[in-house]
Design an enzyme around this catalytic site. Structure first.
Site, PDB file in Angstrom:
ATOM      1  CD  GLU A  33      41.971  61.106 -73.442  1.00 11.75           C
ATOM      2  OE1 GLU A  33      42.905  60.595 -72.820  1.00 11.75           O
ATOM      3  OE2 GLU A  33      40.784  60.768 -73.284  1.00 11.75           O
ATOM      4  N   GLY A  85      38.656  52.820 -71.321  1.00 12.04           N
ATOM      5  CA  GLY A  85      39.221  53.849 -70.454  1.00 12.04           C
ATOM      6  C   GLY A  85      38.659  53.744 -69.049  1.00 12.04           C
ATOM      7  N   GLY A  86      37.632  54.541 -68.758  1.00  7.42           N
ATOM      8  CA  GLY A  86      37.063  54.639 -67.405  1.00  7.42           C
ATOM      9  C   GLY A  86      36.787  53.306 -66.732  1.00  7.42           C
ATOM     10  CB  SER A 106      31.301  55.100 -73.466  1.00  9.29           C
ATOM     11  OG  SER A 106      31.730  56.452 -73.374  1.00  9.29           O
ATOM     12  N   GLY A 160      34.946  58.639 -73.268  1.00  8.04           N
ATOM     13  CA  GLY A 160      34.737  59.288 -71.975  1.00  8.04           C
ATOM     14  C   GLY A 160      33.437  60.065 -71.869  1.00  8.04           C
ATOM     15  CD  GLU A 187      39.920  54.603 -78.327  1.00  4.13           C
ATOM     16  OE1 GLU A 187      39.410  54.032 -77.353  1.00  4.13           O
ATOM     17  OE2 GLU A 187      40.792  55.467 -78.216  1.00  4.13           O
ATOM     18  CG  ASN A 193      44.188  54.715 -72.068  1.00  2.24           C
ATOM     19  OD1 ASN A 193      45.169  54.950 -71.355  1.00  2.24           O
ATOM     20  ND2 ASN A 193      43.691  55.605 -72.915  1.00  2.24           N
ATOM     21  CD1 TRP A 194      43.966  51.194 -66.261  1.00  2.26           C
ATOM     22  CD2 TRP A 194      45.848  51.110 -65.069  1.00  2.26           C
ATOM     23  NE1 TRP A 194      44.071  49.930 -65.737  1.00  2.26           N
ATOM     24  CE2 TRP A 194      45.222  49.847 -64.999  1.00  2.26           C
ATOM     25  CE3 TRP A 194      47.061  51.279 -64.384  1.00  2.26           C
ATOM     26  CZ2 TRP A 194      45.762  48.777 -64.277  1.00  2.26           C
ATOM     27  CZ3 TRP A 194      47.596  50.221 -63.672  1.00  2.26           C
ATOM     28  CH2 TRP A 194      46.940  48.980 -63.623  1.00  2.26           C
ATOM     29  CE  LYS A 195      41.043  57.703 -71.139  1.00  2.63           C
ATOM     30  NZ  LYS A 195      40.103  58.533 -71.860  1.00  2.63           N
ATOM     31  CG  HIS A 251      43.906  57.878 -76.627  1.00  6.17           C
ATOM     32  ND1 HIS A 251      43.218  59.018 -76.262  1.00  6.17           N
ATOM     33  CD2 HIS A 251      43.190  56.840 -76.171  1.00  6.17           C
ATOM     34  CE1 HIS A 251      42.127  58.654 -75.600  1.00  6.17           C
ATOM     35  NE2 HIS A 251      42.082  57.347 -75.532  1.00  6.17           N
TER      36      HIS A 251
HETATM   37  C1  PEP Z   1      39.829  55.548 -74.139  1.00  9.22           C
HETATM   38  O1  PEP Z   1      40.445  56.175 -73.302  1.00  9.22           O
HETATM   39  O2  PEP Z   1      40.401  55.129 -75.150  1.00  9.22           O
HETATM   40  C2  PEP Z   1      38.403  55.305 -73.927  1.00  9.22           C
HETATM   41  C3  PEP Z   1      37.750  54.638 -74.844  1.00  9.22           C
HETATM   42  O3  PEP Z   1      37.848  55.802 -72.786  1.00  9.22           O
HETATM   43  P1  PEP Z   1      36.372  55.456 -72.216  1.00  9.22           P
HETATM   44  O4  PEP Z   1      36.256  53.954 -72.227  1.00  9.22           O
HETATM   45  O5  PEP Z   1      36.340  56.026 -70.864  1.00  9.22           O
HETATM   46  O6  PEP Z   1      35.397  56.061 -73.161  1.00  9.22           O
END
Ligand code: PEP
Length: 267
Positions: free
Chosen positions: A100, A236-237, A215, A176, A170, A9-11, A98
């Site tokens: 967010e 994500g990251g 994470s 994050g 999640e 997930n590049w956001k 998600h």
């Molecule tokens: C996400 O955006 O769904 C996520 C899990 O981010 P991260 O891996 O950065 O925690």
């Protein structure tokens, strides 16, 4: 045996140049599709880059997904993108719900349910996100919170509609933050979700892909993905760094291979 699924997930990150570079690096690091049997990989770019990503991926083994999807098919919905539009650009998955989107854009369970329906109507696999907040985890109500989020959807679409879909667990406190849920915490929630479905349909429950997000990185991926009940990761990251993302995909391949070997020895 369920396949492993790794979703990036590049956001709201990337540029035309950085995206080409990232995809080409990941593709060359993970190698040919045949060396990744048992693993599916998806990247979800900002929507404006979907045509570019789909074009780069047309020669590789990675699929393109969307970070969100409109619940509407067409009409006066400024800024929205429908499932049929995403499908035209070869988007095969859409993240729905998600945290967010839930918190920053105030998307309600009722709205998210309609997005899930819209994705399926367009032939797109929804990746439905659920997860407890930190206060819920600390109060010992994580399982109840996840059940409640899923129950709204189950009431609307029925258990059978989940065949071939993906649920992403999640925990909000792990997204994050650099804090990862332990494999045991993840297994407990995944087991709880699968049991919820198994009460109505054992076959839907057995086929459901339940992935973990929060994470995940190159260091913790092997331990998390090594559990049979953790069918992949929503990343994500770390999905923005070619080496990290490729290492997570490779860890998924190794995990799949180990389970395959164990199963063949049992036969
Ligand atoms: C996400 O955006 O769904 C996520 C899990 O981010 P991260 O891996 O950065 O925690």
């Amino acid at each position: 045996m369920r396949r492993k699924l790794i979703i990036g997930n590049w956001k709201m990150h990337g540029s035309r140049a950085s995206i080409d570079e990232l995809l080409l690096s990941v593709q060359s690091l993970v190698g040919a599709a045949s060396s990744l049997a048992g693993v599916d990989t998806v990247v979800c770019p900002p929507s404006v880059f979907i045509p570019q990503v789909a074009a780069v991926l047309s020669v590789g083994s990675i699929a393109c997904g969307a970070q969100t999807i409109s619940e509407y098919e067409h009409g006066a919905y400024t800024g929205e993108i429908s499932g049929s539009m995403l499908a035209e650009f070869d988007c095969r998955y859409a993240i729905v719900g998600h945290s967010e989107r839930r918190s920053l854009f105030v998307e309600s369970d009722a709205q998210l349910v309609e997005k899930f329906v819209a994705a399926q109507r367009a032939g797109i696999t929804p990746i439905y996100c659920v997860g407890e907040s930190l206060p819920q985890r600390e109060a010992g109500t994580a399982l109840g919170a996840v059940s409640a989020q899923l129950q709204v959807l189950i009431d609307r679409v029925g258990i059978e509609a989940f065949a071939g879909t993906v649920i992403a667990y999640e925990p909000v406190w792990a997204i994050g933050t650099g804090k990862t849920a332990t494999p045991e915490q993840v297994r407990q929630v995944h087991g709880h979700i699968r049991a919820l479905f198994a009460r109505v349909s054992v076959s839907v429950a057995a086929g459901l892909q339940i992935v973990y997000g929060g994470s995940v990185n190159a260091v913790n991926a092997a331990e998390l993905l090594g559990s049979e009940d953790i069918d992949g990761a929503l990343v994500g990251g770390a999905s923005l760094k070619a080496q990290e993302f490729a290492a997570i995909i490779t860890a998924a391949r190794s995990a799949y291979k180990s389970v395959e070997t164990i199963n063949s020895l049992k036969r």
